[in-house]
Write an enzyme that holds these catalytic residues in place. Sequence first.
Site, short mmCIF file in Angstrom:
data_model
loop_
_atom_site.label_atom_id
_atom_site.label_comp_id
_atom_site.label_asym_id
_atom_site.label_seq_id
_atom_site.Cartn_x
_atom_site.Cartn_y
_atom_site.Cartn_z
N GLN A 65 44.95 31.09 42.82
CA GLN A 65 46.28 30.87 44.06
C GLN A 65 46.01 30.75 45.28
O GLN A 65 44.18 30.12 45.72
CB GLN A 65 46.85 32.53 43.78
CG GLN A 65 45.28 33.16 43.88
CD GLN A 65 45.69 34.88 43.48
OE1 GLN A 65 47.05 35.24 42.75
NE2 GLN A 65 44.83 35.48 42.76
N ASP A 74 41.86 44.15 45.23
CA ASP A 74 41.33 44.92 46.21
C ASP A 74 40.48 45.82 46.65
O ASP A 74 40.15 46.03 47.70
CB ASP A 74 42.73 44.51 47.70
CG ASP A 74 43.36 45.38 47.61
OD1 ASP A 74 42.83 46.57 46.89
OD2 ASP A 74 44.83 44.95 48.34
N ASP A 111 40.99 37.99 32.60
CA ASP A 111 42.67 38.44 31.84
C ASP A 111 42.74 39.64 31.99
O ASP A 111 42.71 39.92 30.71
CB ASP A 111 43.25 37.28 31.12
CG ASP A 111 43.98 37.49 30.52
OD1 ASP A 111 45.33 38.14 31.04
OD2 ASP A 111 44.75 36.15 29.77
N ASP A 156 48.77 46.77 39.60
CA ASP A 156 48.83 46.65 40.35
C ASP A 156 48.81 45.17 40.81
O ASP A 156 47.90 44.47 40.61
CB ASP A 156 47.80 47.01 41.28
CG ASP A 156 47.87 46.87 42.69
OD1 ASP A 156 47.98 46.12 43.19
OD2 ASP A 156 46.54 46.63 43.28
N PRO A 195 50.78 33.67 38.06
CA PRO A 195 49.61 34.55 36.85
C PRO A 195 50.26 35.82 36.56
O PRO A 195 49.85 36.51 35.26
CB PRO A 195 48.76 35.05 38.25
CG PRO A 195 48.75 33.96 39.30
CD PRO A 195 50.19 33.44 39.31
#
Lengths: 285, 285
Positions: free
Chosen positions: B36, B91, B142, B161, B168
């Site tokens: 991404q 994050d 993954d 999350d 994806p």
Amino acid sequence: MSRLDTHWFTEIHEGAGSAFSLRIRKKLVEEQTPYQRIEVFETTDFGNFMVIDGCTMVSARENFIYHEMMTHPVLYTHAAPKNVIVIGGGDCGTLREVLRHSEVASAVQVEIDERVTRLAEQYFPELCELNEDPRATLIFGDGIQWIKDAAPQSLDVVIIDSTDPIGPAEGLFSRSFYEDCRCALRPGGMIVQQSESPLLHLHILRDMHTSMRSAGYNDVKTLQFPQMIYPSGWWSATIARKGEEIAGLREADVAAKPFETKYYNADIHRAAFALPTFLQQALAQ
Amino acid sequence: MSRLDTHWFTEIHEGAGSAFSLRIRKKLVEEQTPYQRIEVFETTDFGNFMVIDGCTMVSARENFIYHEMMTHPVLYTHAAPKNVIVIGGGDCGTLREVLRHSEVASAVQVEIDERVTRLAEQYFPELCELNEDPRATLIFGDGIQWIKDAAPQSLDVVIIDSTDPIGPAEGLFSRSFYEDCRCALRPGGMIVQQSESPLLHLHILRDMHTSMRSAGYNDVKTLQFPQMIYPSGWWSATIARKGEEIAGLREADVAAKPFETKYYNADIHRAAFALPTFLQQALAQ
């Protein structure tokens, strides 16, 4: 990075560094009244959409949350809400929700700018569908003066459905106005006022609590709800009650209500008063 | 009408006809990873701000609501959340909230894109402050495969999350993934997944309920909270539980919790599960 072309209305939230936009199909109205500049747009996804002085006011798609939460929590808390006044609320959506309550004997709307209501009648007819109810009175004038002149102990609920606390609505956020409301309310009477974003306008919420408490109410509470088109998408209303605590949800009446709501129900009523820790802390100061 | 100049980041919500913008001081990062495009901005009012494939992800100012609501409701409902996995969550803000719970013996984060975490370490160090906790394991891979390979009945809570159910993250919204999660959960175990906007993405919420129920969970519930930077400013998470009802808030533990929260508390926990009438109706279908 996306760029918005001219097919968008954008409100920049000054002081917050954020902005919200709706995609518009066309501008239906733009007029300057003695009080403010009103625009109405047709949007691609939110139906008709009214803007006052550049600030988002109401869209056909999601106003139900705001109008239901400004009315049903107080009206289902008060044991017998007979005389109700709406200050502001010119789009008539709040008045409509008030009139759904059969206990209400009279509902007076005092909007300073008649053009807001006339444009709502034209572009938001669904919000005005109960304006002809014999219990309804539409007055175009100064709500602050109307409350000052109201007979003492003549009202049960005062709903302050105003614009932000700058410009014409500023006086509606003052201690002296809250005192005049208190004088006009019967014992157990309540005021409810839109109180901005918990995330962006914490100081306004805090000031309102202080002013309402110092105006002699026995209890002050804030409730919260989502409101997509307003800054931060998260909004609040603050309730003050004369002579009693803010309690006594008429749960059986909510369960048996003879009208539909899309957002409000008894669970939502209770939930709306649950405040995040940061807001509890700010309001306790 | 306001026009946003080049000092703004804007996300257009395709299909919704709305857009949200934050004012930026400068762009700190722009990089294309194998998965991404990640950007990080310094904003004027929301601190650092991460964007993935043009969609708002996390800002320093208001991520606390999301991260607290993705973690504490499930972790304070489960009687003994010992083994927790976070799928996505690069994050590290969700991982941090999980690690605040002393009952948690191991917390594994499986994020597909290592660059999200490396950039979070650099630009959101507060979210990564517990990454060195000996109970934490960061895996870059993954999440769907990880869950498939997990030992049966080895997990108590799976927190998904992820980004939106396109690209994806799409496989994370499927019945087969939910079945694999169920297999990996112990009895009483729970999954919680971000489930988009109640106002804009009702069909996604409805599909998730259907898929989770058909995957054999005993109970599925949605909770809601404000999330300013996401479309509509109103967001949800959906919980499914294996073998038990979603109930049993450990209220005494919430009251005695040894860490601070800014949004979450026991009142908010209960309130978040109160759903608006239109959402109740949509999910009952």
